[in-house]
Enzyme design. Structure first.
Site, PDB file in Angstrom:
ATOM      1  N   ARG A  48      -9.674 -21.094 -43.472  1.00 33.90           N
ATOM      2  CA  ARG A  48      -8.215 -21.037 -43.315  1.00 33.90           C
ATOM      3  C   ARG A  48      -7.568 -22.021 -44.277  1.00 33.90           C
ATOM      4  NH1 ARG A  48      -6.240 -24.196 -40.120  1.00 33.90           N
ATOM      5  NH2 ARG A  48      -7.542 -23.850 -38.289  1.00 33.90           N
ATOM      6  N   TYR A 100      13.460  -3.625 -49.305  1.00 36.43           N
ATOM      7  CA  TYR A 100      12.457  -3.236 -48.323  1.00 36.43           C
ATOM      8  C   TYR A 100      12.942  -3.597 -46.914  1.00 36.43           C
ATOM      9  CZ  TYR A 100       7.997  -2.818 -45.937  1.00 36.43           C
ATOM     10  OH  TYR A 100       7.005  -2.454 -45.077  1.00 36.43           O
ATOM     11  N   ASP A 171      10.724  -9.546 -55.649  1.00 36.98           N
ATOM     12  CA  ASP A 171       9.742  -8.648 -55.045  1.00 36.98           C
ATOM     13  C   ASP A 171       9.382  -7.619 -56.119  1.00 36.98           C
ATOM     14  OD1 ASP A 171       8.336  -6.656 -53.692  1.00 36.98           O
ATOM     15  OD2 ASP A 171       9.429  -6.983 -51.815  1.00 36.98           O
ATOM     16  N   LYS A 196       0.213  -1.921 -51.679  1.00 39.62           N
ATOM     17  CA  LYS A 196       0.734  -0.742 -52.369  1.00 39.62           C
ATOM     18  C   LYS A 196      -0.030  -0.491 -53.673  1.00 39.62           C
ATOM     19  CE  LYS A 196       3.583  -1.044 -48.915  1.00 39.62           C
ATOM     20  NZ  LYS A 196       4.897  -1.688 -49.010  1.00 39.62           N
TER      21      LYS A 196
HETATM   22  C1  LIG Z   1       5.444  -2.729 -48.281  1.00 36.28           C
HETATM   23  C2  LIG Z   1       6.397  -3.662 -48.903  1.00 36.28           C
HETATM   24  C3  LIG Z   1       6.517  -4.988 -48.458  1.00 36.28           C
HETATM   25  C4  LIG Z   1       5.715  -5.510 -47.273  1.00 36.28           C
HETATM   26  O1  LIG Z   1       4.350  -5.523 -47.531  1.00 36.28           O
HETATM   27  P1  LIG Z   1       3.220  -5.303 -46.393  1.00 36.28           P
HETATM   28  O2  LIG Z   1       1.949  -5.430 -47.174  1.00 36.28           O
HETATM   29  O3  LIG Z   1       3.436  -3.942 -45.823  1.00 36.28           O
HETATM   30  O4  LIG Z   1       3.388  -6.373 -45.379  1.00 36.28           O
HETATM   31  C5  LIG Z   1       7.413  -5.810 -49.115  1.00 36.28           C
HETATM   32  N1  LIG Z   1       8.166  -5.368 -50.149  1.00 36.28           N
HETATM   33  C6  LIG Z   1       8.085  -4.096 -50.605  1.00 36.28           C
HETATM   34  C7  LIG Z   1       8.943  -3.672 -51.732  1.00 36.28           C
HETATM   35  C8  LIG Z   1       7.196  -3.205 -49.999  1.00 36.28           C
HETATM   36  O5  LIG Z   1       7.143  -1.947 -50.451  1.00 36.28           O
END
Ligand SMILES: *Cc1c(COP(=O)(O)O)cnc(C)c1O
Length: 381
Positions: A48, A100, A171, A196
């Protein structure tokens, strides 16, 4: 000595990066290290607190692409939350009007509970973003935005004069590090849901935040340890393996998305197609200037409302009716069907284009548009 990320193309770094020690007899690929604790005598004693070799390899590959120090988290949201947790109480946070949904919910929750003050700005209002940089504690950008696919002028916003201590985070999930490198543009943080495109196979949850300054990444590592939002060994191993083919997958998916978007835009049963690669997209010019490619995401509004859009999603035979994005498999869903997304156009469907062949995908979409057409309801069968 092995070449570094600046010596080679992004495509070569995908293959070269994140291989750990490469001494004689070492494995060519770092395997999943399944361990909670380690024999005393080394800095690494508990996983951790200290990254295993698997996370280190994944972080090295991602950090190389983003030109920063990458910190992996158990999910994209864990990475996002770690960034928000850096803020002092009462901070001022600026968020895009389209982003998001769970990031929006996290920011709104903190606003409601008095944790910070939240302001929303239009993705495209570059002037307002630039002036917010003088006063805000955190500018949170997302470009292209999800699900409306609006492209922000990230270079212009990142270059704006800012108050000492203002953090700019981008992001970068939809763009990927191959199409946009926020840290090189002046952002402090590039954040990803590696669930993703980076992982790319819809088989794991993982997040990563890359920081321009080592002081900032050290604070993120501390947040990760305190919150326990550590990535799993198997997840980082699989994401590393997935990332090796990101350039190939993204190139194929983007080429296909361009073809599909053009045909959707010309289809009489489609009211509006949102894709940054279309010349009449409101932020087409910004996309062409700031992104390495228009990407693999398309949002389009079907004629006939929510019911028609739902029927379309259900009648596809190749494209999967499922949430999420960035996998080798194409996925589609009606976004306003999600709780908290009722502000979106009711018939907007978001399509994540995968690696299937373009004509197969178009055939699937064209058949589904025809099968759910307004005239077809009176037809038998
Ligand atoms: C899916 C997503 C997130 C969150 O990610 P997780 O891995 O599902 O927790 C944040 N920002 C964007 C643009 C996303 O598509």
């Amino acid at each position: 000595m092995t070449a570094g990320p600046r010596d080679v193309s992004d495509e070569t770094w995908a293959v070269l990066g994140g291989r750990g020690r490469q001494a004689a007899g070492d494995p060519l690929n770092v395997g999943p290290v399944l361990a909670s604790n380690f024999v005393h005598g080394d800095e690494r004693y508990y996983s951790r607190e200290h990254a295993t070799e698997t996370w280190e390899a994944f972080e090295a590959l991602l950090g190389g692409w983003e030109r920063g120090d990458a910190v992996a988290f158990s999910s994209g949201m864990a990475a996002v939350a770690a960034v928000f947790d850096l803020l002092p109480v009462g901070a001022s946070v600026v968020l895009p009007d389209d982003c998001y949904q769970r990031v929006m919910h996290l920011a709104e929750h903190g606003g409601r509970t008095g944790r910070w003050m939240l302001t929303r700005l239009a993705v495209t209002d570059t002037k307002a973003w630039r002036s917010a940089a003088r006063t805000a504690d955190l500018l949170w950008l997302e470009s292209p935005s999800n699900p409306l696919l609006a492209v922000a002028d990230v270079p212009a916003i990142c270059a704006a004069p800012r108050r000492a201590g203002t953090l700019v985070a981008v992001d970068n999930t939809l763009a990927t590090p191959l199409a946009q490198r926020p840290l090189e543009l002046g952002a402090d943080l590039a954040v990803h849901s590696a669930t993703k495109f980076i992982g790319g196979h819809a088989d794991l949850l993982l997040g990563v935040a890359a920081a321009r300054s080592p002081a900032l990444s050290a604070r993120l590592r501390e947040r990760r340890a305190l919150a326990g939002a550590v990535p799993g060994a198997l997840e980082t191993f699989l994401a590393l393996r997935g990332a090796r083919t990101l350039p190939l997958r993204l190139r194929q998916a983007t080429a296909t998305a361009q073809i599909l978007a053009e045909r959707l835009a010309a289809h009489p049963e489609v009211e509006l197609t949102r894709y940054p690669g279309l010349p009449d997209h409101p932020t087409h010019a910004v996309a062409a200037e700031t992104l390495g490619g228009p990407g693999a995401m398309i949002s389009f509004d079907v004629r006939g409302g929510a019911d028609r859009a739902d029927a379309l999603c259900r009648s596809l035979r190749i494209i999967h009716h499922a949430t999420s994005l960035g996998g080798v498999e194409s996925t589609i869903e009606r976004r306003a069907s999600h709780h908290g997304q009722e502000h979106l156009p009711p018939s907007l469907v978001r399509l994540s284009v995968g690696c299937e062949q373009a004509e197969d995908l178009w055939g699937d979409l064209a058949d589904a548009l025809a099968a759910t057409g307004r005239r077809s309801t009176s037809r038998p069968g």
